[in-house]
Design a protein around this motif. Structure first.
Motif, PDB file in Angstrom:
ATOM      1  N   ARG A   1       0.849  -1.191   0.000  1.00  0.00           N
ATOM      2  CA  ARG A   1       0.000   0.000   0.000  1.00  0.00           C
ATOM      3  C   ARG A   1       0.884   1.241   0.000  1.00  0.00           C
ATOM      4  O   ARG A   1       2.091   1.138  -0.051  1.00  0.00           O
ATOM      5  N   ALA A   2       0.248   2.389   0.091  1.00  0.00           N
ATOM      6  CA  ALA A   2       0.998   3.647  -0.011  1.00  0.00           C
ATOM      7  C   ALA A   2       1.966   3.831   1.161  1.00  0.00           C
ATOM      8  O   ALA A   2       2.074   2.967   2.034  1.00  0.00           O
ATOM      9  N   GLY A   3       2.636   4.944   1.195  1.00  0.00           N
ATOM     10  CA  GLY A   3       3.660   5.088   2.228  1.00  0.00           C
ATOM     11  C   GLY A   3       4.003   6.509   2.624  1.00  0.00           C
ATOM     12  O   GLY A   3       5.134   6.791   2.998  1.00  0.00           O
ATOM     13  N   VAL A   4       3.037   7.418   2.566  1.00  0.00           N
ATOM     14  CA  VAL A   4       3.301   8.790   2.975  1.00  0.00           C
ATOM     15  C   VAL A   4       2.482   9.087   4.232  1.00  0.00           C
ATOM     16  O   VAL A   4       1.262   9.012   4.213  1.00  0.00           O
TER      17      VAL A   4
ATOM     18  N   PRO B   1      -5.541   7.555  -4.758  1.00  0.00           N
ATOM     19  CA  PRO B   1      -4.263   7.632  -4.034  1.00  0.00           C
ATOM     20  C   PRO B   1      -3.448   8.896  -4.296  1.00  0.00           C
ATOM     21  O   PRO B   1      -2.419   9.103  -3.656  1.00  0.00           O
ATOM     22  N   THR B   2      -3.891   9.741  -5.197  1.00  0.00           N
ATOM     23  CA  THR B   2      -3.096  10.884  -5.636  1.00  0.00           C
ATOM     24  C   THR B   2      -2.651  11.796  -4.489  1.00  0.00           C
ATOM     25  O   THR B   2      -1.547  12.329  -4.522  1.00  0.00           O
TER      26      THR B   2
ATOM     27  N   TYR C   1       5.035  13.924  -8.924  1.00  0.00           N
ATOM     28  CA  TYR C   1       3.723  13.650  -9.528  1.00  0.00           C
ATOM     29  C   TYR C   1       3.739  14.311 -10.908  1.00  0.00           C
ATOM     30  O   TYR C   1       3.854  15.537 -10.992  1.00  0.00           O
TER      31      TYR C   1
ATOM     32  N   ARG D   1      10.200   3.659  -0.951  1.00  0.00           N
ATOM     33  CA  ARG D   1      10.001   3.111   0.384  1.00  0.00           C
ATOM     34  C   ARG D   1      11.240   3.332   1.247  1.00  0.00           C
ATOM     35  O   ARG D   1      11.166   3.340   2.469  1.00  0.00           O
TER      36      ARG D   1
ATOM     37  N   TRP E   1      -4.265   2.821 -11.553  1.00  0.00           N
ATOM     38  CA  TRP E   1      -2.813   2.992 -11.411  1.00  0.00           C
ATOM     39  C   TRP E   1      -2.156   1.621 -11.502  1.00  0.00           C
ATOM     40  O   TRP E   1      -2.530   0.689 -10.766  1.00  0.00           O
TER      41      TRP E   1
ATOM     42  N   TYR F   1       4.341   4.515 -10.322  1.00  0.00           N
ATOM     43  CA  TYR F   1       2.998   4.237 -10.849  1.00  0.00           C
ATOM     44  C   TYR F   1       2.814   4.944 -12.181  1.00  0.00           C
ATOM     45  O   TYR F   1       3.381   6.019 -12.393  1.00  0.00           O
TER      46      TYR F   1
ATOM     47  N   ARG G   1       9.146   2.938  -5.646  1.00  0.00           N
ATOM     48  CA  ARG G   1       7.771   2.616  -6.008  1.00  0.00           C
ATOM     49  C   ARG G   1       7.358   3.606  -7.096  1.00  0.00           C
ATOM     50  O   ARG G   1       7.479   4.828  -6.903  1.00  0.00           O
TER      51      ARG G   1
ATOM     52  N   ALA H   1      -2.292  10.812  -1.340  1.00  0.00           N
ATOM     53  CA  ALA H   1      -1.717   9.974  -0.271  1.00  0.00           C
ATOM     54  C   ALA H   1      -2.496  10.119   1.039  1.00  0.00           C
ATOM     55  O   ALA H   1      -1.919  10.213   2.113  1.00  0.00           O
TER      56      ALA H   1
ATOM     57  N   SER I   1       7.835   7.399  -6.503  1.00  0.00           N
ATOM     58  CA  SER I   1       7.828   7.386  -5.045  1.00  0.00           C
ATOM     59  C   SER I   1       8.875   6.386  -4.558  1.00  0.00           C
ATOM     60  O   SER I   1       9.651   5.843  -5.350  1.00  0.00           O
TER      61      SER I   1
ATOM     62  N   LEU J   1       3.886   8.658 -11.298  1.00  0.00           N
ATOM     63  CA  LEU J   1       4.358   9.043  -9.958  1.00  0.00           C
ATOM     64  C   LEU J   1       5.650   8.303  -9.645  1.00  0.00           C
ATOM     65  O   LEU J   1       5.734   7.094  -9.832  1.00  0.00           O
TER      66      LEU J   1
ATOM     67  N   LEU K   1       9.205  13.003  -3.892  1.00  0.00           N
ATOM     68  CA  LEU K   1       8.216  12.408  -4.802  1.00  0.00           C
ATOM     69  C   LEU K   1       7.959  13.329  -5.992  1.00  0.00           C
ATOM     70  O   LEU K   1       7.999  14.552  -5.855  1.00  0.00           O
TER      71      LEU K   1
HETATM   72  C1  PHB Z   1       3.367   5.230  -2.683  1.00  0.00           C
HETATM   73  O1  PHB Z   1       4.553   5.388  -2.388  1.00  0.00           O
HETATM   74  O2  PHB Z   1       2.880   4.115  -2.839  1.00  0.00           O
HETATM   75  C2  PHB Z   1       2.516   6.441  -2.883  1.00  0.00           C
HETATM   76  C3  PHB Z   1       3.012   7.699  -2.605  1.00  0.00           C
HETATM   77  C4  PHB Z   1       2.234   8.809  -2.798  1.00  0.00           C
HETATM   78  C5  PHB Z   1       0.954   8.664  -3.270  1.00  0.00           C
HETATM   79  C6  PHB Z   1       0.430   7.411  -3.536  1.00  0.00           C
HETATM   80  C7  PHB Z   1       1.213   6.292  -3.355  1.00  0.00           C
HETATM   81  O3  PHB Z   1       0.200   9.784  -3.485  1.00  0.00           O
END
Ligand code: PHB
Ligand code: APR
Length: 389
Positions: A44-47, A292-293, A200, A213, A184, A221, A219, A295, A211, A209, A198
């Motif tokens: 899943r996401a991470g912010v 998810p945009t 976008y 971890r 996504w 998308y 990560r 976060a 991103s 995107l 990050l």
């Molecule tokens: C992610 O790292 O998975 C992530 C980060 C920011 C977002 C969505 C997903 O807006």
């Protein structure tokens, strides 16, 4: 079995609530449909907003988050030609922490036994009963045997597809929904991120995107049509597409590597009102979904839990019911604002099949305005770091 609060779902919402209640000496038990391994395998996401970091620290489980989490003070919006820097720290004095939701879930699960927080995994046919009374109960099957937990309250933390929201009579609730005409496609890879912050990107070919971890795990998308399948996206094609959409400057720094996870998720905005019906409370994805945009998914689950835990603790400790009576209204105020931000950032950064040339021009003009306006950047930063509780 008997508990003060029975929680359905061991995602972030259920786990955070369970720990928060246990910390106040309230008896809570979590009933989860999946196995522990399955829950921990979900990427899943991470912010994390400060609200989420605070909550994890309050329950005394912030050690690994503090050590491994990456403080992010800004992020970029890319418009195909340039990178627009949103200096969160400079504009708002606040920042976010990048730390995988999967890791938070692991930290909370690992600590559950020593905190007396029981989690029943692999419970099937979970059902809610008598939620309109003061003696609700939950039944489920575990290893083919029916079990029952009686409680004073039920917390529905069972995500969008769980049974809790559906247990409310149709006449009491309304769901508001927008389904976006794209999804996504995400890739996780053990390669160094292409950027410290990050990115976008809104490219003619669609959203992307960048991103991460950690310093060694990235990560990414890209926006894909709703009916797209993963088989159409071998790693090479996906890296090529990312390089195009993120723009030439970023592409130079893009390190490719084999996918350790690849999946497609649909985008949806959804809010269910109210978030309480008598003895049942909803929290997290059970009550609302954001694209998810922004976060915001995990962070909204956290704010729900912050409000709900405080309300329940007040009820159990002082017998006061104003907290639980106001829970739905209080939580929804913040939910709708995060919904608005997530929808607006999604609208700004994606290609919409029906938007046409005019819609595209509007996006370009808005990005141009944001690039030049400190006020516009501040509005984005303020929402991204999280509105106050
Ligand atoms: C992610 O790292 O998975 C992530 C980060 C920011 C977002 C969505 C997903 O807006
Ligand atoms: N019975 C018991 N448990 C269930 C059932 C059921 N019938 N249906 C679903 N669950 C469980 C799921 O297996 C999951 O572990 O409820 C949990 C819900 O967790 P999440 O979907 O993670 O939702 P939530 O805890 O609200 O977290 C919100 O996490 O999932 C992300 O995108 C989401 O970022 C958002 C945040």
């Amino acid at each position: 079995m008997q508990a003060d609060v029975v929680i359905i779902g061991a995602g972030p919402a259920g786990l955070l609530l369970g720990h928060k209640l246990r910390r106040a000496g309230i008896d809570a038990i979590i009933i989860e449909r999946q196995s522990r391994e399955h829950v921990l395998g979900r990427i899943r996401a991470g912010v994390l907003e400060q609200v989420t970091v605070d909550l994890v620290e309050e329950i005394g489980l912030g050690a690994r988050l503090k050590q491994e989490g990456l403080a992010h003070h800004g992020f970029y919006l890319a418009d195909g030609e340039r990178l627009i820097h949103i200096d969160m720290q400079g504009l708002t004095g606040k920042s976010v922490v990048v730390y995988g939701q999967t890791e938070i879930t692991r930290d909370l699960m690992d600590a559950a036994p020593e905190r007396g927080l029981e989690i029943v995994f692999e419970a099937s046919e979970v059902a809610l009963h008598d939620i309109e009374t003061n003696k609700p109960f939950v039944t489920y099957l575990k290893d083919g045997v029916e079990a029952r937990v009686d409680a004073r309250f039920i917390a529905g933390c069972d995500g969008f597809h769980g049974p809790s929201r559906r247990a409310m009579p149709q006449s009491v609730g309304v769901g508001y929904e927008r389904v976006y005409p794209f999804g996504w496609l995400g890739i996780l890879a053990d390669v160094a991120p292409c950027s410290d912050e990050l990115i976008y990107a809104n490219h003619d070919r669609g959203f992307a995107l960048a991103s991460m971890r950690s310093h060694t795990r990235s990560r990414y998308y890209i926006q894909v049509p709703t009916d797209e399948t993963i088989e159409h996206w071998p790693d090479d094609r996906l890296w090529d597409e990312l390089a195009i959409r993120l723009g030439p400057e970023v592409a130079e720094r893009l390190t490719r590597g084999p996918a350790i996870e690849k999946s497609i998720a649909p985008l949806r905005s959804f809010v269910f009102e109210p978030m309480r019906h008598h003895s049942l409370f909803l929290a997290g994805d059970a009550a609302h979904i954001v694209p998810p945009t922004g976060a915001k998914g995990l962070n909204l689950a956290s704010s729900d839990v912050a409000y709900l835990a405080a309300a329940l603790i007040q009820w159990f400790e002082d017998g006061k019911s104003d907290g639980i009576d106001n829970y739905s209204q209080t939580a929804l105020k913040r939910v709708w604002k995060a919904e608005r931000f997530s929808w607006s950032l999604t609208s700004l950064m994606h290609r919409f099949p029906d938007a046409g040339a005019f819609g595209r021009r509007m996006q370009v003009a808005e990005l141009d305005y944001i690039a030049e306006s400190r006020a516009a950047q501040t509005a984005i930063a303020e929402n991204y770091v999280g509105l106050p509780l």
